[in-house]
Every structure is written in C-alpha cells, then in structure tokens.
Motif scaffolding. Structure first.
Motif, PDB file in Angstrom:
ATOM      1  N   MET A 170      44.570 -26.950  30.635  1.00 12.08           N
ATOM      2  CA  MET A 170      44.930 -26.133  29.486  1.00 12.08           C
ATOM      3  C   MET A 170      44.274 -24.760  29.600  1.00 12.08           C
ATOM      4  SD  MET A 170      46.976 -27.748  27.431  1.00 12.08           S
ATOM      5  CE  MET A 170      46.874 -26.646  26.075  1.00 12.08           C
ATOM      6  N   HIS A 171      44.932 -23.880  30.290  1.00  9.21           N
ATOM      7  CA  HIS A 171      44.416 -22.527  30.407  1.00  9.21           C
ATOM      8  C   HIS A 171      45.478 -21.515  30.020  1.00  9.21           C
ATOM      9  CE1 HIS A 171      40.695 -23.862  32.198  1.00  9.21           C
ATOM     10  NE2 HIS A 171      41.401 -24.670  32.955  1.00  9.21           N
ATOM     11  N   ASP A 172      46.406 -21.907  29.156  1.00  6.43           N
ATOM     12  CA  ASP A 172      47.442 -20.981  28.723  1.00  6.43           C
ATOM     13  C   ASP A 172      46.884 -19.931  27.779  1.00  6.43           C
ATOM     14  OD1 ASP A 172      49.452 -22.202  30.207  1.00  6.43           O
ATOM     15  OD2 ASP A 172      49.825 -23.663  28.632  1.00  6.43           O
ATOM     16  N   VAL A 173      45.900 -20.317  26.976  1.00 12.06           N
ATOM     17  CA  VAL A 173      45.185 -19.389  26.102  1.00 12.06           C
ATOM     18  C   VAL A 173      43.738 -19.425  26.555  1.00 12.06           C
ATOM     19  CG1 VAL A 173      44.446 -18.907  23.734  1.00 12.06           C
ATOM     20  CG2 VAL A 173      46.738 -19.823  24.164  1.00 12.06           C
ATOM     21  N   ILE A 174      43.157 -18.246  26.750  1.00 13.44           N
ATOM     22  CA  ILE A 174      41.786 -18.184  27.244  1.00 13.44           C
ATOM     23  C   ILE A 174      40.937 -17.270  26.365  1.00 13.44           C
ATOM     24  CG2 ILE A 174      42.375 -18.674  29.641  1.00 13.44           C
ATOM     25  CD1 ILE A 174      42.084 -15.596  30.151  1.00 13.44           C
ATOM     26  N   ALA A 175      39.640 -17.488  26.439  1.00 12.79           N
ATOM     27  CA  ALA A 175      38.666 -16.607  25.799  1.00 12.79           C
ATOM     28  C   ALA A 175      37.936 -15.842  26.898  1.00 12.79           C
ATOM     29  CB  ALA A 175      37.675 -17.410  24.968  1.00 12.79           C
ATOM     30  N   VAL A 176      37.692 -14.574  26.629  1.00 12.96           N
ATOM     31  CA  VAL A 176      36.952 -13.719  27.559  1.00 12.96           C
ATOM     32  C   VAL A 176      35.758 -13.152  26.804  1.00 12.96           C
ATOM     33  CG1 VAL A 176      37.039 -11.642  29.002  1.00 12.96           C
ATOM     34  CG2 VAL A 176      39.029 -13.171  28.881  1.00 12.96           C
ATOM     35  N   ARG A 177      34.590 -13.257  27.416  1.00 16.92           N
ATOM     36  CA  ARG A 177      33.371 -12.724  26.811  1.00 16.92           C
ATOM     37  C   ARG A 177      33.050 -11.381  27.467  1.00 16.92           C
ATOM     38  NH1 ARG A 177      28.083 -16.215  27.157  1.00 16.92           N
ATOM     39  NH2 ARG A 177      28.338 -15.701  29.344  1.00 16.92           N
ATOM     40  N   PHE A 184      37.234 -12.116  23.107  1.00 12.49           N
ATOM     41  CA  PHE A 184      38.650 -11.780  23.037  1.00 12.49           C
ATOM     42  C   PHE A 184      39.457 -13.004  23.433  1.00 12.49           C
ATOM     43  CE2 PHE A 184      36.273  -7.991  23.712  1.00 12.49           C
ATOM     44  CZ  PHE A 184      36.945  -6.977  23.051  1.00 12.49           C
ATOM     45  N   LEU A 185      40.653 -13.122  22.867  1.00 14.16           N
ATOM     46  CA  LEU A 185      41.603 -14.143  23.293  1.00 14.16           C
ATOM     47  C   LEU A 185      42.773 -13.451  23.959  1.00 14.16           C
ATOM     48  CD1 LEU A 185      41.926 -16.618  20.265  1.00 14.16           C
ATOM     49  CD2 LEU A 185      40.475 -16.824  22.288  1.00 14.16           C
ATOM     50  N   THR A 186      43.349 -14.111  24.939  1.00  9.68           N
ATOM     51  CA  THR A 186      44.559 -13.613  25.583  1.00  9.68           C
ATOM     52  C   THR A 186      45.215 -14.769  26.328  1.00  9.68           C
ATOM     53  OG1 THR A 186      45.511 -11.797  26.856  1.00  9.68           O
ATOM     54  CG2 THR A 186      43.482 -12.791  27.733  1.00  9.68           C
ATOM     55  N   TRP A 187      46.268 -14.454  27.045  1.00 11.03           N
ATOM     56  CA  TRP A 187      47.002 -15.455  27.818  1.00 11.03           C
ATOM     57  C   TRP A 187      46.322 -15.669  29.158  1.00 11.03           C
ATOM     58  CZ3 TRP A 187      49.964 -17.598  24.492  1.00 11.03           C
ATOM     59  CH2 TRP A 187      50.546 -16.839  23.483  1.00 11.03           C
ATOM     60  N   GLY A 188      46.209 -16.911  29.566  1.00 13.01           N
ATOM     61  CA  GLY A 188      45.583 -17.237  30.841  1.00 13.01           C
ATOM     62  C   GLY A 188      46.605 -17.404  31.949  1.00 13.01           C
ATOM     63  N   ARG A 189      46.118 -17.383  33.171  1.00  7.81           N
ATOM     64  CA  ARG A 189      46.933 -17.605  34.374  1.00  7.81           C
ATOM     65  C   ARG A 189      48.132 -16.665  34.469  1.00  7.81           C
ATOM     66  NH1 ARG A 189      46.756 -24.074  35.514  1.00  7.81           N
ATOM     67  NH2 ARG A 189      44.568 -24.310  35.052  1.00  7.81           N
ATOM     68  N   VAL A 190      47.994 -15.488  33.921  1.00  7.79           N
ATOM     69  CA  VAL A 190      49.099 -14.523  33.950  1.00  7.79           C
ATOM     70  C   VAL A 190      49.130 -13.784  35.281  1.00  7.79           C
ATOM     71  CG1 VAL A 190      49.997 -12.423  32.882  1.00  7.79           C
ATOM     72  CG2 VAL A 190      49.139 -14.276  31.453  1.00  7.79           C
ATOM     73  N   PHE A 191      47.969 -13.380  35.767  1.00  7.83           N
ATOM     74  CA  PHE A 191      47.898 -12.656  37.036  1.00  7.83           C
ATOM     75  C   PHE A 191      47.691 -13.601  38.209  1.00  7.83           C
ATOM     76  CE2 PHE A 191      46.433  -9.397  33.970  1.00  7.83           C
ATOM     77  CZ  PHE A 191      47.407  -8.456  34.203  1.00  7.83           C
TER      78      PHE A 191
END
Length: 116
Positions: free
Chosen positions: A1-8, A19-26
């Motif tokens: 489950m890495h579709d939504v990720i948190a970044v510190r 911050f929250l964003t979409w994961g595995r995009v790049f």
C-alpha cells in the motif's frame, strides 16, 4: 500500500513538516524524484520559523497522522478519485507526474500548533 505516501521535510531549525501525495508515481522503488518534488513545493509553503532543507519518504502514513490537517488532506485525496486500475493506470500516472512537477497534488499538513 504505497498509493498514498507521507513525506517528511526537515527544516533548518531542527523541526519537521509533513506532506501527503501520491506514491510510486515516478518510480516504484526509488523515492528521490517524489521527495525532490515535495521539497520544491515546501519551499513555497509557510513552514513557520524554519526553511525546508531536505525531504524523505516516511515509513507509513502513521508517521504523519498526528499532524494538523492529516485527515482533511487524506479525505481530499480520496475525493479526487485516486489511482486508476487497468488500462487507465498509465494515463493516470502520467497526469500525476505532470501535476507533481508543477507543484500540484501535494497536500501540506500544516504548521503544528502549540499544544496547551
């Protein structure tokens, strides 16, 4: 489950912002580009008393779940429709890549309030 990720994001005063964003995009494994996109976005946010200096992928959303606007941001992400499955997935990923490179679809979870 890495579709939504948190970044510190680390600040120069020793504090952190999330911050929250979409994961595995790049990339499915390397988080460098997504962290760079979030750091670039963070440079334009009101982070309080510090300046953004580095960004790293959080182990899980739990790391950011106590932040001021975590649930509001997560709900807003859910309302956007989220990742597509099947043939639409490739187009969805491409749209997210462009959005992230343009500083969109990154949710700042806010400057912590002083707890009283």
């Amino acid at each position: 489950m890495h579709d939504v990720i948190a970044v510190r994001v680390s600040l120069d005063n020793g504090e952190y912002r999330y911050f929250l964003t979409w994961g595995r995009v790049f990339d499915a494994i390397d988080s460098t580009r997504i962290c760079d996109a979030v750091l670039s976005y963070a440079l334009h946010c009101d982070l309080g008393s510090g300046k953004a200096k580095a960004a790293e992928l959080c182990y899980s959303l739990r790391d950011a779940s106590s932040e001021e606007y975590f649930y509001e941001s997560l709900f807003e992400m859910a309302c956007t429709g989220g990742p597509k499955i099947g043939p639409e997935h490739v187009a969805w990923l491409e749209e997210r890549r462009h959005a992230l490179e343009d500083g969109r679809e990154i949710w700042y979870l806010g400057t912590p309030r002083s707890r009283q």
